[in-house]
Design a protein around this motif. Structure first.
Motif, mmCIF file in Angstrom:
data_model
loop_
_atom_site.group_PDB
_atom_site.id
_atom_site.type_symbol
_atom_site.label_atom_id
_atom_site.label_comp_id
_atom_site.label_asym_id
_atom_site.label_seq_id
_atom_site.Cartn_x
_atom_site.Cartn_y
_atom_site.Cartn_z
ATOM 1 N N THR A 42 0.671 -1.152 0.027
ATOM 2 C CA THR A 42 0.129 -0.199 0.095
ATOM 3 C C THR A 42 0.881 1.335 0.084
ATOM 4 O O THR A 42 2.302 1.046 0.057
ATOM 5 N N THR A 43 0.368 2.259 -0.292
ATOM 6 C CA THR A 43 1.148 3.645 -0.296
ATOM 7 C C THR A 43 1.410 4.225 1.164
ATOM 8 O O THR A 43 0.509 3.845 2.049
ATOM 9 N N PHE A 44 2.454 4.773 1.703
ATOM 10 C CA PHE A 44 2.755 5.209 2.761
ATOM 11 C C PHE A 44 1.901 6.281 3.257
ATOM 12 O O PHE A 44 2.132 7.094 3.931
ATOM 13 N N HIS A 45 0.853 6.998 2.160
ATOM 14 C CA HIS A 45 0.132 8.126 2.440
ATOM 15 C C HIS A 45 -1.110 7.494 2.919
ATOM 16 O O HIS A 45 -2.030 8.524 3.208
ATOM 17 N N GLN A 46 -1.163 6.310 3.376
ATOM 18 C CA GLN A 46 -2.261 5.890 4.107
ATOM 19 C C GLN A 46 -1.942 5.551 5.578
ATOM 20 O O GLN A 46 -2.191 4.283 5.774
ATOM 21 N N PRO A 47 -1.606 6.376 6.838
ATOM 22 C CA PRO A 47 -1.021 5.798 7.803
ATOM 23 C C PRO A 47 -2.201 5.228 8.676
ATOM 24 O O PRO A 47 -1.836 4.148 9.347
ATOM 25 N N GLU A 48 -3.431 5.869 8.363
ATOM 26 C CA GLU A 48 -4.533 4.984 9.448
ATOM 27 C C GLU A 48 -4.659 3.425 8.826
ATOM 28 O O GLU A 48 -4.931 2.606 9.624
ATOM 29 N N ALA A 49 -4.632 3.377 7.622
ATOM 30 C CA ALA A 49 -4.792 1.813 7.114
ATOM 31 C C ALA A 49 -3.545 0.999 7.425
ATOM 32 O O ALA A 49 -3.814 0.025 7.867
ATOM 33 N N ILE A 50 -2.361 1.627 7.389
ATOM 34 C CA ILE A 50 -1.303 0.763 7.688
ATOM 35 C C ILE A 50 -1.273 0.518 9.266
ATOM 36 O O ILE A 50 -0.799 -0.631 9.651
ATOM 37 N N ALA A 51 -1.713 1.553 9.945
ATOM 38 C CA ALA A 51 -1.811 1.135 11.277
ATOM 39 C C ALA A 51 -2.849 0.035 11.708
ATOM 40 O O ALA A 51 -2.615 -0.809 12.748
ATOM 41 N N GLY A 52 -3.882 -0.007 10.920
ATOM 42 C CA GLY A 52 -4.955 -0.973 11.051
ATOM 43 C C GLY A 52 -4.306 -2.522 10.782
ATOM 44 O O GLY A 52 -4.461 -3.594 11.215
ATOM 45 N N TYR A 53 -3.517 -2.393 9.592
ATOM 46 C CA TYR A 53 -2.796 -3.713 9.068
ATOM 47 C C TYR A 53 -1.712 -4.284 10.243
ATOM 48 O O TYR A 53 -1.668 -5.365 10.700
ATOM 49 N N ILE A 54 -1.054 -3.132 10.802
ATOM 50 C CA ILE A 54 -0.094 -3.480 11.850
ATOM 51 C C ILE A 54 -0.766 -4.012 13.097
ATOM 52 O O ILE A 54 -0.263 -5.075 13.740
ATOM 53 N N ARG A 55 -1.913 -3.485 13.551
ATOM 54 C CA ARG A 55 -2.837 -4.048 14.651
ATOM 55 C C ARG A 55 -3.298 -5.486 14.362
ATOM 56 O O ARG A 55 -3.626 -6.300 15.436
ATOM 57 N N PHE A 56 -3.472 -5.725 13.096
ATOM 58 C CA PHE A 56 -3.982 -6.895 12.644
ATOM 59 C C PHE A 56 -3.018 -7.814 12.623
ATOM 60 O O PHE A 56 -3.236 -9.194 12.416
ATOM 61 N N GLY A 57 -1.850 -7.774 12.777
ATOM 62 C CA GLY A 57 -0.672 -8.816 12.576
ATOM 63 C C GLY A 57 0.440 -8.544 11.442
ATOM 64 O O GLY A 57 1.371 -9.440 11.491
ATOM 65 N N PHE A 58 0.067 -7.569 10.642
ATOM 66 C CA PHE A 58 1.014 -7.486 9.426
ATOM 67 C C PHE A 58 2.257 -7.057 9.970
ATOM 68 O O PHE A 58 2.509 -5.929 10.698
ATOM 69 N N GLU A 59 3.377 -7.339 9.420
ATOM 70 C CA GLU A 59 4.820 -6.819 9.744
ATOM 71 C C GLU A 59 5.589 -6.349 8.468
ATOM 72 O O GLU A 59 5.290 -6.896 7.359
ATOM 73 N N GLY B 248 4.421 7.637 11.439
ATOM 74 C CA GLY B 248 3.849 9.061 12.135
ATOM 75 C C GLY B 248 2.523 8.854 13.218
ATOM 76 O O GLY B 248 1.942 9.652 13.073
ATOM 77 N N LEU B 249 2.436 7.644 13.664
ATOM 78 C CA LEU B 249 1.315 7.362 14.540
ATOM 79 C C LEU B 249 1.936 6.852 15.921
ATOM 80 O O LEU B 249 2.777 6.169 16.010
ATOM 81 N N ASP B 250 1.305 7.299 16.829
ATOM 82 C CA ASP B 250 1.432 7.022 18.269
ATOM 83 C C ASP B 250 0.848 5.675 18.494
ATOM 84 O O ASP B 250 -0.318 5.288 18.074
ATOM 85 N N SER B 251 1.805 4.649 19.183
ATOM 86 C CA SER B 251 1.126 3.477 19.375
ATOM 87 C C SER B 251 -0.131 3.392 20.277
ATOM 88 O O SER B 251 -0.668 2.392 20.589
ATOM 89 N N GLU B 252 -0.226 4.322 20.998
ATOM 90 C CA GLU B 252 -1.459 4.570 21.889
ATOM 91 C C GLU B 252 -2.690 4.925 21.252
ATOM 92 O O GLU B 252 -3.909 4.826 21.821
ATOM 93 N N LYS B 253 -2.737 5.388 19.908
ATOM 94 C CA LYS B 253 -3.497 5.938 19.149
ATOM 95 C C LYS B 253 -4.746 4.780 18.761
ATOM 96 O O LYS B 253 -4.011 4.119 18.187
ATOM 97 N N LYS B 254 -5.873 4.933 19.164
ATOM 98 C CA LYS B 254 -6.914 3.966 18.605
ATOM 99 C C LYS B 254 -7.220 4.266 17.213
ATOM 100 O O LYS B 254 -7.725 5.260 16.974
ATOM 101 N N ILE B 255 -7.154 3.364 16.485
ATOM 102 C CA ILE B 255 -7.522 3.250 14.964
ATOM 103 C C ILE B 255 -8.563 2.166 14.759
ATOM 104 O O ILE B 255 -8.496 1.080 14.914
ATOM 105 N N VAL B 256 -9.816 2.638 14.515
ATOM 106 C CA VAL B 256 -10.809 1.770 14.444
ATOM 107 C C VAL B 256 -11.060 1.264 13.010
ATOM 108 O O VAL B 256 -11.051 1.876 12.064
#
Length: 353
Positions: free
Chosen positions: A286-303, A345-353
């Motif tokens: 994905t593009t690096f211009h979608q930090p919210e989406a990337i955060a969702g992938y990371i929290r879902f288990g993607f590395e 560019g996102l805080d680890s504590e910030k909740k992404i729904v």
């Protein structure tokens, strides 16, 4: 307010096409807007605008001075013109006149000219960036339609006829090489484990809230090879996809239905299906211009696997999800989440729904 419990995930149907394309294209447009904003605000763009404005202003001021010298010499004949140009040259070359020249350029008339030139250069630059982005977006969308979105049912829900790339897309020599490579399986359809899902409401199953697809990359090896060759890369650099790898693609939620947990339900459906069908890994880009989406992938288990910088303003983020990860690997991945989130560019504590 939509109840999360009322959201259902079902296989794609042909009647969903228009809504699916609308949802995807809206997502493409939002990414394009972010790229435009980043490009316009980037320091290289700002400095470029200022440098061009100053250069054009100086050239215009020089042209005005020259025309003024010519007009003033019209009553004194040719000798007057030569003398005026000589005087102008001496004024420009004389070190002692630098202070006077600076004062001349700091006059209100020059500053007004510089401000007007800056406005013109800024408008021209912004329009050029926006226009080029629109063209690139249209090109990308057409590529998606040519690849998988042109016929979603055929690409994701039917077995794939094994055949070499067509003569219309690549060089004849490359076609022959590819034919030799695929001779044994040229007439045998490949089992396609790809799937395409849409999210809808239980009470309104025809309303598409979002979509996601699982691409069996091994089944679509021929399509990937064709794409590889069309990009100008030699076949020797093409890596045969693994039958244990699947790719997450076309995840998008309509802007009207975001922050309802739709993306999480879609990703869980994809993960469960991939496991059931024998895949061991899910990859995505994905593009690096979608930090919210990337955060969702990371929290879902993607590395994060790697970052690929395409240009100064465009970077791709590649990641993988190990479907059979051990408890130790899952724990290590969780420890890396904070670092991955800071990277986008996102805080680890910030909740992404």
């Amino acid at each position: 307010m939509i109840d999360k419990a009322a959201i259902r995930i079902r296989p794609y149907q042909e009647a969903d096409r228009d809504q699916v394309l609308e949802t995807l294209f809206l997502g493409f447009s939002m990414v394009g807007d972010r790229i435009v904003q980043k490009t316009i605000r980037h320091r290289s763009t700002v400095l470029g605008i200022l440098a061009k404005s100053l250069l054009y202003t100086l050239l215009l001021e020089l042209a005005i001075v020259t025309l003024s010298a010519i007009n003033n010499s019209q009553g004194s004949g040719t000798g007057g013109v030569v003398e005026d140009f000589k005087a102008l040259q001496e004024a420009l070359m004389e070190p002692t006149t630098i202070q006077g020249m600076v004062s001349q350029f700091l006059k209100p008339s020059f500053m007004l000219l510089a401000a007007g030139m800056t406005v013109l250069v800024t408008l021209a630059t912004v329009y050029s960036i926006y226009s080029n982005n629109e063209k690139e977006t249209e090109k990308y969308i057409q590529g998606c339609l040519d690849e998988d979105l042109g016929d979603i049912v055929a690409y994701y829900q039917k077995d794939v006829p094994s055949s070499p790339p067509s003569a219309a897309t690549i060089d004849s020599k490359e076609i022959e090489t590819s034919r030799n490579r695929k001779t044994k399986s040229a007439t045998t359809p490949k089992k396609n484990r790809s799937q395409f899902w849409v999210a809808c409401l239980e009470s309104h199953p025809q309303l598409v809230l979002g979509c996601i697809s699982l691409d069996d990359v091994a089944a679509h090896a021929d399509s990937l090879l064709t794409k590889h060759l069309k990009q100008g890369s030699p076949e020797s650099t093409f890596t045969e996809p693994s039958e244990f790898d699947a790719e997450l693609r076309r995840l998008s939620v309509h802007p009207n239905y975001r922050r309802l947990g739709v993306a999480k339900l879609l990703m869980q459906t994809l993960k469960d299906s991939a496991k059931k069908q024998g895949f061991k890994r899910v990859i995505l880009s994905t593009t690096f211009h979608q930090p919210e989406a990337i955060a969702g992938y990371i929290r879902f288990g993607f590395e994060r696997e790697k970052l690929v910088r395409i240009s100064e303003f465009f970077t791709l983020w590649f990641a993988e999800l190990k479907l059979n990860a051990t408890a130790k690997e899952i724990e290590a991945q969780k420890e890396q989440q904070a670092a991955f989130l800071r990277e986008v560019g996102l805080d680890s504590e910030k909740k992404i729904v």
